[in-house]
Design an enzyme around this catalytic site. Structure first.
Site, PDB file in Angstrom:
ATOM      1  N   SER A  64      36.344  40.059  36.236  1.00  0.00           N
ATOM      2  CA  SER A  64      37.086  39.957  37.477  1.00  0.00           C
ATOM      3  C   SER A  64      36.762  41.140  38.377  1.00  0.00           C
ATOM      4  O   SER A  64      36.392  42.211  37.894  1.00  0.00           O
ATOM      5  CB  SER A  64      38.574  39.937  37.121  1.00  0.00           C
ATOM      6  OG  SER A  64      39.328  39.316  38.111  1.00  0.00           O
ATOM      7  N   GLY A 120      40.446  33.149  41.698  1.00  0.00           N
ATOM      8  CA  GLY A 120      41.884  33.411  41.831  1.00  0.00           C
ATOM      9  C   GLY A 120      42.104  34.494  42.870  1.00  0.00           C
ATOM     10  O   GLY A 120      42.588  34.253  43.977  1.00  0.00           O
ATOM     11  N   CYS A 153      60.636  55.944  36.676  1.00  0.00           N
ATOM     12  CA  CYS A 153      60.706  57.213  35.970  1.00  0.00           C
ATOM     13  C   CYS A 153      59.415  57.488  35.208  1.00  0.00           C
ATOM     14  O   CYS A 153      59.416  57.562  33.980  1.00  0.00           O
ATOM     15  CB  CYS A 153      61.907  57.212  35.040  1.00  0.00           C
ATOM     16  SG  CYS A 153      63.417  57.080  35.988  1.00  0.00           S
TER      17      CYS A 153
END
Ligand code: LLP
Length: 504
Positions: A273, A355, A431
């Site tokens: 990808s 995609g 956090c």
């Protein structure tokens, strides 16, 4: 001021800090006369007021145009060879019921990779024959659901899975239409976690002889190498091709052809990808066509379908230069034409599975800026300042910087300014110190709490990978079409966050 020593080489000091680089933004995004960012004329401040932030803002016309663009470009390039191309939108990039309908309306098919994605497709009313099911470990329930639906193709990932699909099909009294996912040994230039066609990773059936312990033993009778010579896209040596029937891929073909519960449609590969060079796609196509020739030599069967997967890269920052679909299609068609001619094969029906290249650029994320902090950092020649701007989302709505070291860019969206650019880091509210949305970007010095920032190219694998880390609700997705915005996925509420908690 001048360029910061903290900026990476690819990041130029901006001539105009308010400018938008068109490659990074959906077609409908612009700045209004007063400088505010707009999508199809809708100002971002109005969107933030109506829908809240963080917000995924999806330009539906842009999404549809990219979907259509792939279909038209590949159809045109392949029309003389095999009549056209089936384009499967890879739903894993971003899927909702509306999105499934848009791609269907634009003439695309839909690639799903789980029972959940299949459920979305079903709810959207996508014709089952237009659906594919992927995944390296499909459950029996997922296979059953796909077969009962009358799915167009199941892309089988392993010998184990071939047996599983055959058993379910036999039990249901159905024939399963299958493609075999092969790993052509191409190592694409992309992040290790999203390269998928080299040997040492979990996906697919290897073309290399003796690649796995459960490959059928080659009983002599070599029928020619499966893929031919050549080097990997990264210059590495290809896997050693052995006798045809000694590879897991060949064993799967033999099993699939022999089992009446399976209809073997063809072969598939997906090399990874966010890939820009055509070489990797082309090499994979050549190797798979070589494999189809070996299948014919060995079994006397010409398989009718070849799926070359997705993986087309998009522009996240100035560093990325994607190629238009027409160019990719033309170069792939040349390779398919030449390789099939060389082997004397009829051109199989081609399919692809983009995609990111459809969903990614259609969307930007709108955040509200909060606190700022400026640090002084030691550099080779002294010290430099870096600005941290915290926003109201973070790694829960965009995990890609944390997962893949992905780079993004950002602009001040609610206004323009004459302030000097300062090298900045846009960080989330989680956090974790690694909770970075944009690692390096020049933002105006005067960005302050209450300003809106927009991060482009967040349409693929951002909402899809989003989480509730630190009990943040996932953002809404609004689609803009014809100058009007509507929610296609609503924001999670506190009630949503607590809905599955069985405590009192
Ligand atoms: N086909 C198959 C079999 C795939 O596995 C994928 C993506 C695609 C098509 C679509 O690839 P695309 O055209 O979108 O590049 N989460 C990672 C990307 C994972 C890709 C998974 N498979 C990221 O955010 O970069």
């Amino acid at each position: 001021m001048a360029a910061s020593e903290l900026a990476p080489d690819w990041l130029a000091y901006p001539g105009d800090v308010n400018a938008l680089r068109p490659a990074e933004w959906a077609a409908g995004v612009d700045r209004a006369r007063d400088g505010e960012l707009t999508v199809q004329g809708l100002p971002v401040t109005a969107l933030a007021k109506e829908f809240g932030t963080p917000l995924f803002v999806l330009d539906e016309d842009d999404f549809r145009a990219r979907a259509r663009g792939f279909k038209e470009a590949f159809d045109e390039a392949f029309a003389p060879l095999c009549g056209g191309v089936d384009v499967y939108y890879a739903g894993k990039a971003f899927l909702s019921i509306e999105v499934a309908r848009w791609v269907t309306e634009e003439g695309l098919r839909l690639d799903t990779c789980s029972g959940g994605e299949l459920a979305v497709a079903r709810r959207a009313g996508v014709p089952p024959r237009n659906l594919g099911l992927h995944g390296n470990n499909k459950s029996v329930a997922e296979i059953e659901a796909a077969l009962e639906l009358g799915i167009g193709r199941i892309v089988v990932d392993s010998l184990d899975e071939l047996g599983r699909v055959a058993a379910v099909a036999a039990r249901l009294g159905r024939t399963a239409p299958v493609m075999l996912r092969l790993t052509p040994g191409v190592h694409a230039h992309t992040h290790e976690f999203i390269a998928t066609a080299h040997e040492d990773q979990k996906f697919g059936l290897s073309l290399a002889a003796g690649a796995a312990d459960d490959a059928a033993a080659g009983e002599g009778a070599p029928a020619g190498g499966a893929g031919g010579a050549g080097t990997g896209a990264d210059g590495s040596a290809p896997p050693s091709w052995g006798p045809f029937d000694a590879s897991p891929a060949a064993a799967a073909v033999a099993r699939a052809l022999a089992d009446p519960a399976l209809e073997l449609l063809g072969v598939h590969c997906h090399i990874g990808s966010q890939i820009f060079e055509a070489e990797g796609f082309n090499l994979a196509a050549e190797r798979l066509i070589g494999f189809l020739a070996a299948v014919r030599a060995h079994h006397g069967v010409e398989l009718g379908e070849l799926d070359l997967g997705g993986g087309y890269g998009i522009a996240y920052t100035a560093e990325d230069a994607p190629r238009p679909p027409a160019e990719l299609a033309a170069s792939m068609a040349d390779v398919v034409r030449a390789a099939t001619a060389r082997h004397g094969l009829a051109v199989p029906r081609i399919s692809i599975e983009p995609g990111r290249a459809i969903a990614g650029p259609s969307t930007f994320t709108l955040y509200e800026a909060g606190v700022r902090k400026t640090v002084t950092v030691d550099t080779d020649s002294g010290t430099a300042r870096r600005r941290y701007v915290s926003v109201d989302g973070g790694m829960s709505d965009n995990a890609r910087p944390v997962l893949y070291d992905a780079d993004y860019t950002a602009v001040l969206a609610s206004r323009v300014t004459d302030a000097e650019p300062i090298i900045s880091r846009v960080v989330g509210k989680h956090c974790e110190s690694g909770d970075i949305v944009v690692r390096n970007v020049y933002l105006p010095e005067d960005v302050a709490a209450g300003d809106l920032l927009a991060v482009p190219a967040t349409g693929a694998y951002c909402w899809a990978l989003s989480s509730n880390y630190n009990y943040l609700g996932r953002p809404a997705v609004v689609a803009v079409r014809g100058g009007a915005a509507r929610t296609i996925i609503r924001r999670e509420t506190e009630d949503d966050l607590l809905a599955r908690d069985m405590g009192a």
